[in-house]
Design a protein around this motif. Structure first.
Motif, PDB file in Angstrom:
ATOM      1  N   ALA A 178       4.527   1.908  -1.068  1.00  0.00           N
ATOM      2  CA  ALA A 178       3.402   1.662  -0.160  1.00  0.00           C
ATOM      3  C   ALA A 178       2.127   2.301  -0.704  1.00  0.00           C
ATOM      4  O   ALA A 178       1.040   1.696  -0.657  1.00  0.00           O
ATOM      5  CB  ALA A 178       3.716   2.212   1.223  1.00  0.00           C
ATOM      6  N   LEU A 179       2.248   3.507  -1.240  1.00  0.00           N
ATOM      7  CA  LEU A 179       1.077   4.186  -1.815  1.00  0.00           C
ATOM      8  C   LEU A 179       0.560   3.442  -3.038  1.00  0.00           C
ATOM      9  O   LEU A 179      -0.649   3.282  -3.220  1.00  0.00           O
ATOM     10  CB  LEU A 179       1.433   5.629  -2.210  1.00  0.00           C
ATOM     11  N   ASN A 195       0.913   0.249  -3.646  1.00  0.00           N
ATOM     12  CA  ASN A 195       0.286  -0.996  -3.166  1.00  0.00           C
ATOM     13  C   ASN A 195      -1.129  -0.729  -2.667  1.00  0.00           C
ATOM     14  O   ASN A 195      -2.056  -1.504  -2.921  1.00  0.00           O
ATOM     15  CB  ASN A 195       1.117  -1.622  -2.037  1.00  0.00           C
ATOM     16  N   ARG A 196      -1.268   0.387  -1.934  1.00  0.00           N
ATOM     17  CA  ARG A 196      -2.579   0.721  -1.390  1.00  0.00           C
ATOM     18  C   ARG A 196      -3.595   0.957  -2.501  1.00  0.00           C
ATOM     19  O   ARG A 196      -4.745   0.523  -2.408  1.00  0.00           O
ATOM     20  CB  ARG A 196      -2.439   1.960  -0.498  1.00  0.00           C
ATOM     21  N   LYS A 197      -3.146   1.650  -3.559  1.00  0.00           N
ATOM     22  CA  LYS A 197      -4.038   1.917  -4.697  1.00  0.00           C
ATOM     23  C   LYS A 197      -4.505   0.622  -5.338  1.00  0.00           C
ATOM     24  O   LYS A 197      -5.678   0.471  -5.672  1.00  0.00           O
ATOM     25  CB  LYS A 197      -3.282   2.741  -5.762  1.00  0.00           C
ATOM     26  N   ILE A 224      -4.733  -2.364  -3.946  1.00  0.00           N
ATOM     27  CA  ILE A 224      -5.665  -3.051  -3.035  1.00  0.00           C
ATOM     28  C   ILE A 224      -7.041  -2.373  -3.072  1.00  0.00           C
ATOM     29  O   ILE A 224      -8.078  -3.050  -3.128  1.00  0.00           O
ATOM     30  CB  ILE A 224      -5.081  -3.106  -1.596  1.00  0.00           C
ATOM     31  N   GLU A 225      -7.043  -1.033  -3.082  1.00  0.00           N
ATOM     32  CA  GLU A 225      -8.322  -0.287  -3.138  1.00  0.00           C
ATOM     33  C   GLU A 225      -9.092  -0.624  -4.417  1.00  0.00           C
ATOM     34  O   GLU A 225     -10.303  -0.847  -4.385  1.00  0.00           O
ATOM     35  CB  GLU A 225      -8.064   1.236  -3.077  1.00  0.00           C
ATOM     36  N   LYS A 239     -10.472  -4.131  -4.244  1.00  0.00           N
ATOM     37  CA  LYS A 239     -11.649  -4.145  -3.352  1.00  0.00           C
ATOM     38  C   LYS A 239     -12.888  -3.686  -4.119  1.00  0.00           C
ATOM     39  O   LYS A 239     -13.955  -4.294  -4.030  1.00  0.00           O
ATOM     40  CB  LYS A 239     -11.411  -3.199  -2.157  1.00  0.00           C
ATOM     41  N   PHE A 279     -12.192  -6.435   1.905  1.00  0.00           N
ATOM     42  CA  PHE A 279     -10.855  -6.319   2.491  1.00  0.00           C
ATOM     43  C   PHE A 279     -10.501  -7.594   3.255  1.00  0.00           C
ATOM     44  O   PHE A 279      -9.412  -8.139   3.122  1.00  0.00           O
ATOM     45  CB  PHE A 279     -10.779  -5.101   3.416  1.00  0.00           C
ATOM     46  N   GLN A 333      -7.503 -10.244   2.582  1.00  0.00           N
ATOM     47  CA  GLN A 333      -6.536 -10.500   3.642  1.00  0.00           C
ATOM     48  C   GLN A 333      -6.420 -12.000   3.927  1.00  0.00           C
ATOM     49  O   GLN A 333      -5.322 -12.553   3.976  1.00  0.00           O
ATOM     50  CB  GLN A 333      -7.000  -9.756   4.901  1.00  0.00           C
ATOM     51  N   VAL A 393      -1.156  -7.424  -1.861  1.00  0.00           N
ATOM     52  CA  VAL A 393      -1.014  -6.658  -3.106  1.00  0.00           C
ATOM     53  C   VAL A 393      -0.897  -7.594  -4.314  1.00  0.00           C
ATOM     54  O   VAL A 393      -1.432  -7.309  -5.385  1.00  0.00           O
ATOM     55  CB  VAL A 393       0.152  -5.640  -3.021  1.00  0.00           C
TER      56      VAL A 393
END
Length: 201
Positions: free
Chosen positions: A146-147, A149-151, A153-154, A157, A172, A176, A187
């Motif tokens: 999850a972390l 994936n977040r990186k 996406i960030e 962005k 974002f 989405q 992701v």
């Protein structure tokens, strides 16, 4: 009262003991009294490694003092390839050995002479702790994912904000919506952006 196989489900067990009499006692107790299945036996540390990796038991019940390779070193070798619930048996009461057994992920520990009524609870403890550890490591793996994936996406962005002069919220929202329209995950779409693949958002 002995915990029976029904409390645990019937477990597949490998026994490792260089004393044939003790090995037979363990096998009889585990199969006839507790309803488990002994799928393999070994008498040396090197055979322990080979047998456990080949047969993939639910639990390995092993003597620490084995010929050729001691049980704890054998367990460490097994753990490099596969994690298994382990119950150690030893004839001595050495605290240093107990400490090392815990470090080597031994989940239950019995001192000889082992008695019938001790085996059931030891198996139950080892298996329950093993299941909890496995659950924890699964949770850790999904948290890490999850972390990660977040990186991704960030970072995507950031690329979109720079490229199109969008605000963070806009970038974002576009990611989405783009993921929904393409029936893919955010992701995956973000990774495409980072890989320089042309994506119309």
């Amino acid at each position: 009262m002995q915990p029976s196989a029904s409390a645990l489900g019937s477990l597949k067990i490998v026994i490792v003991e260089d004393d044939a009499t003790v090995r037979l006692f363990l096998k009889d107790t585990l199969e006839k009294k507790l309803g488990h299945q002994v799928i393999g036996e070994a008498a040396t540390g090197t055979d322990m490694v080979r047998t456990v990796l080949e047969l993939e038991p639910d639990v390995v019940v092993f003597d620490i003092h084995l010929p050729r390779l001691n049980g704890l070193d054998a367990l460490r070798q097994i753990y490099q390839e596969r994690v298994v619930a382990a119950v150690a048996i030893t004839g001595d009461r050495d605290q240093e050995l107990v400490r090392r057994a815990i470090e080597e992920h031994v989940l239950a520990y019995l001192v000889k002479p082992v008695e019938e009524h001790q085996l059931g609870p030891a198996l139950m403890i080892a298996r329950k702790q093993f299941d909890e550890l496995r659950e924890l490591s699964k949770e850790n793996a999904s948290l890490r994912q999850a972390l990660q994936n977040r990186k991704i996406i960030e970072r995507a962005k950031g690329v979109l904000m720079k490229r199109y002069r969008w605000t963070e919220a806009e970038a974002f929202r576009r990611l989405q919506r783009g993921a929904m329209n393409r029936r893919t995950t955010m992701v995956e779409l973000a990774q495409n952006v980072l890989n320089g693949i042309e994506v119309n958002l």
